[in-house]
Write a protein that holds these residues in place. Structure first.
Motif, PDB file in Angstrom:
ATOM      1  N   GLU A 163      73.368 -81.667 119.796  1.00 41.44           N
ATOM      2  CA  GLU A 163      72.043 -82.073 119.319  1.00 41.44           C
ATOM      3  C   GLU A 163      71.025 -80.941 119.496  1.00 41.44           C
ATOM      4  N   THR A 164      71.498 -79.735 119.205  1.00 45.95           N
ATOM      5  CA  THR A 164      70.655 -78.538 119.263  1.00 45.95           C
ATOM      6  C   THR A 164      70.608 -77.906 117.874  1.00 45.95           C
ATOM      7  N   PRO A 165      69.441 -77.680 117.312  1.00 49.07           N
ATOM      8  CA  PRO A 165      69.366 -77.123 115.964  1.00 49.07           C
ATOM      9  C   PRO A 165      69.742 -75.643 115.935  1.00 49.07           C
ATOM     10  N   LEU A 166      70.422 -75.250 114.866  1.00 50.68           N
ATOM     11  CA  LEU A 166      70.707 -73.837 114.606  1.00 50.68           C
ATOM     12  C   LEU A 166      70.007 -73.432 113.330  1.00 50.68           C
ATOM     13  N   LEU A 167      69.193 -72.395 113.405  1.00 48.93           N
ATOM     14  CA  LEU A 167      68.516 -71.820 112.250  1.00 48.93           C
ATOM     15  C   LEU A 167      69.232 -70.523 111.905  1.00 48.93           C
ATOM     16  N   LEU A 168      69.965 -70.528 110.810  1.00 48.19           N
ATOM     17  CA  LEU A 168      70.761 -69.371 110.403  1.00 48.19           C
ATOM     18  C   LEU A 168      69.984 -68.595 109.346  1.00 48.19           C
ATOM     19  N   PHE A 169      69.561 -67.399 109.719  1.00 42.71           N
ATOM     20  CA  PHE A 169      68.780 -66.540 108.822  1.00 42.71           C
ATOM     21  C   PHE A 169      69.738 -65.591 108.125  1.00 42.71           C
ATOM     22  N   ARG A 170      69.943 -65.823 106.825  1.00 47.57           N
ATOM     23  CA  ARG A 170      70.833 -64.957 106.040  1.00 47.57           C
ATOM     24  C   ARG A 170      70.004 -63.815 105.470  1.00 47.57           C
ATOM     25  N   ARG A 171      70.124 -62.662 106.081  1.00 49.47           N
ATOM     26  CA  ARG A 171      69.306 -61.511 105.706  1.00 49.47           C
ATOM     27  C   ARG A 171      69.865 -60.829 104.468  1.00 49.47           C
ATOM     28  N   HIS A 172      68.970 -60.363 103.618  1.00 44.23           N
ATOM     29  CA  HIS A 172      69.367 -59.574 102.443  1.00 44.23           C
ATOM     30  C   HIS A 172      69.864 -58.207 102.903  1.00 44.23           C
ATOM     31  N   ARG A 173      71.026 -57.836 102.428  1.00 41.26           N
ATOM     32  CA  ARG A 173      71.527 -56.486 102.685  1.00 41.26           C
ATOM     33  C   ARG A 173      71.618 -55.668 101.401  1.00 41.26           C
ATOM     34  N   SER A 174      71.442 -56.302 100.260  1.00 41.36           N
ATOM     35  CA  SER A 174      71.431 -55.583  98.989  1.00 41.36           C
ATOM     36  C   SER A 174      70.517 -56.328  98.024  1.00 41.36           C
ATOM     37  N   ARG A 175      70.009 -55.627  97.061  1.00 40.62           N
ATOM     38  CA  ARG A 175      69.082 -56.228  96.109  1.00 40.62           C
ATOM     39  C   ARG A 175      69.834 -56.993  95.019  1.00 40.62           C
ATOM     40  N   GLY A 176      69.156 -58.002  94.472  1.00 39.47           N
ATOM     41  CA  GLY A 176      69.673 -58.649  93.279  1.00 39.47           C
ATOM     42  C   GLY A 176      70.530 -59.875  93.499  1.00 39.47           C
ATOM     43  N   ARG A 177      70.908 -60.177  94.729  1.00 40.97           N
ATOM     44  CA  ARG A 177      71.762 -61.349  94.956  1.00 40.97           C
ATOM     45  C   ARG A 177      71.236 -62.140  96.138  1.00 40.97           C
ATOM     46  N   CYS A 178      70.984 -63.427  95.922  1.00 42.90           N
ATOM     47  CA  CYS A 178      70.468 -64.283  96.991  1.00 42.90           C
ATOM     48  C   CYS A 178      71.606 -64.660  97.939  1.00 42.90           C
ATOM     49  N   PRO A 179      71.397 -64.561  99.252  1.00 40.10           N
ATOM     50  CA  PRO A 179      72.450 -64.919 100.205  1.00 40.10           C
ATOM     51  C   PRO A 179      72.844 -66.389 100.145  1.00 40.10           C
ATOM     52  N   LEU A 180      71.992 -67.245  99.560  1.00 39.94           N
ATOM     53  CA  LEU A 180      72.291 -68.670  99.513  1.00 39.94           C
ATOM     54  C   LEU A 180      73.220 -69.043  98.366  1.00 39.94           C
ATOM     55  N   GLU A 181      73.702 -68.064  97.619  1.00 43.48           N
ATOM     56  CA  GLU A 181      74.640 -68.347  96.534  1.00 43.48           C
ATOM     57  C   GLU A 181      76.011 -68.732  97.050  1.00 43.48           C
ATOM     58  N   THR A 182      76.334 -68.356  98.286  1.00 45.76           N
ATOM     59  CA  THR A 182      77.644 -68.666  98.843  1.00 45.76           C
ATOM     60  C   THR A 182      77.668 -70.086  99.390  1.00 45.76           C
ATOM     61  N   PRO A 183      78.829 -70.779  99.356  1.00 51.09           N
ATOM     62  CA  PRO A 183      78.926 -72.150  99.863  1.00 51.09           C
ATOM     63  C   PRO A 183      78.647 -72.215 101.366  1.00 51.09           C
ATOM     64  N   SER A 184      78.159 -73.373 101.814  1.00 51.69           N
ATOM     65  CA  SER A 184      77.821 -73.544 103.227  1.00 51.69           C
ATOM     66  C   SER A 184      77.853 -75.018 103.587  1.00 51.69           C
ATOM     67  N   ALA A 185      78.074 -75.300 104.873  1.00 52.49           N
ATOM     68  CA  ALA A 185      78.049 -76.663 105.391  1.00 52.49           C
ATOM     69  C   ALA A 185      76.683 -77.032 105.947  1.00 52.49           C
ATOM     70  N   ALA A 186      75.672 -76.204 105.721  1.00 58.66           N
ATOM     71  CA  ALA A 186      74.336 -76.450 106.275  1.00 58.66           C
ATOM     72  C   ALA A 186      73.743 -77.748 105.738  1.00 58.66           C
ATOM     73  N   MET A 187      72.937 -78.409 106.573  1.00 60.61           N
ATOM     74  CA  MET A 187      72.260 -79.632 106.153  1.00 60.61           C
ATOM     75  C   MET A 187      71.113 -79.340 105.200  1.00 60.61           C
ATOM     76  N   THR A 188      70.407 -78.233 105.422  1.00 56.33           N
ATOM     77  CA  THR A 188      69.356 -77.801 104.499  1.00 56.33           C
ATOM     78  C   THR A 188      69.461 -76.297 104.296  1.00 56.33           C
ATOM     79  N   ARG A 189      69.010 -75.834 103.112  1.00 59.56           N
ATOM     80  CA  ARG A 189      69.009 -74.408 102.797  1.00 59.56           C
ATOM     81  C   ARG A 189      67.665 -74.075 102.157  1.00 59.56           C
ATOM     82  N   TRP A 190      66.948 -73.121 102.750  1.00 62.72           N
ATOM     83  CA  TRP A 190      65.581 -72.806 102.366  1.00 62.72           C
ATOM     84  C   TRP A 190      65.466 -71.367 101.870  1.00 62.72           C
ATOM     85  N   ARG A 191      64.611 -71.172 100.859  1.00 65.66           N
ATOM     86  CA  ARG A 191      64.280 -69.825 100.371  1.00 65.66           C
ATOM     87  C   ARG A 191      62.766 -69.672 100.456  1.00 65.66           C
ATOM     88  N   ILE A 192      62.323 -68.612 101.128  1.00 66.80           N
ATOM     89  CA  ILE A 192      60.912 -68.416 101.409  1.00 66.80           C
ATOM     90  C   ILE A 192      60.435 -67.091 100.815  1.00 66.80           C
TER      91      ILE A 192
END
Length: 257
Positions: A163-192
């Motif tokens: 019952e501890t939240p994990l905030l996974l920050f997917r950092r950009h390492r290259s231009r042109g592709r959003c890190p959230l395009e890959t599949p994930s088991a996360a409950m929520t996925r945010w783009r800011i």
């Protein structure tokens, strides 16, 4: 005989359905959530907020510095409020590039956070999982450039169990592709991303504004909002109407005179 044969499968089906519900519920506890305190945001979230026992992912809208900073501060504000007054936050990174005064302005003071550094993504994921299973932290933040479905499943299970939240920050390492395009088991996925702040009736810079996009959420629909940046307590705000701003400015001028 035929009646007995036709009626016997039904209880079995009922038991299987109950078992499925129990298994699903064991790893998704929507009752314990952190609300943002904004109806326009909380009402769009399944459960009314971010589940404490869950994995939540964040990414910048682009690889540009200003979007990366906006995502970092948004995440810092969430982490601060998950931690509360008396629980620590762990922030795990491969490269330490955080600007402490900026993070503190989003509510995460140096007294509330400690850092861990690893050489590779796999190291950060292992640190995060161990920290979650300890169960003593208010929140765990992990920065990675990639994490596959197997890794995110493990993290989601660890977050739910402790019952501890994990905030996974997917950092950009290259231009042109959003890190959230890959599949994930996360409950929520945010783009800011950052956006222009409102002009002020006097010289200066207004409160920063962010484009907050919920790309995916479990049991809910995606949405996008424009919000004002976190304050010193990690709280977001809705942009004030231009007329309200002008009225407030006029009152301030009268008081000053």
């Amino acid at each position: 005989m035929s009646v007995a044969q036709n009626s016997s499968p039904q209880p079995v089906a009922d038991r299987l359905e109950a078992l499925r519900s129990e298994i699903t519920g064991a790893h998704c506890r929507p009752t314990d959530v952190l609300s943002f305190g904004l109806a326009s945001l909380d009402d769009r979230l399944a459960g009314g907020g971010l589940a404490r026992g869950g994995l939540h992912e964040f990414a910048a809208a682009s690889a540009e510095l200003w979007d990366d900073a906006a995502a970092t501060l948004f995440l810092a504000g969430v982490a601060s409020r998950f931690g509360g007054r008396d629980r620590q936050v762990l922030w795990a990174v491969t490269a330490f590039d955080l600007y402490a005064p900026g993070v503190e302005q989003a509510g995460l003071s140096p007294t509330k956070v400690f850092f861990a550094q690893g050489r590779r993504n796999v190291d950060i994921l292992a640190i995060a999982e161990d920290a979650l299973r300890d169960g003593a932290l208010g929140c765990v933040v992990a920065e990675v450039s990639s994490a596959d479905m197997t890794a995110t499943r493990r993290l989601q299970l660890a977050a739910a169990d402790s019952e501890t939240p994990l905030l996974l920050f997917r950092r950009h390492r290259s231009r042109g592709r959003c890190p959230l395009e890959t599949p994930s088991a996360a409950m929520t996925r945010w783009r800011i991303g950052s956006t222009a702040s409102a002009p002020l009736p006097w010289s200066g810079v207004g409160r920063p504004r962010w484009r907050v996009e919920l790309v995916r959420q479990r049991n809910g629909a995606p949405f996008s909002l424009e919000l004002e940046a976190c304050d010193a307590e990690g709280r977001l705000a809705l942009p004030a109407a231009a007329a309200d701003r002008a009225t407030a400015a006029e009152r301030a001028v009268r008081r000053a005179a």
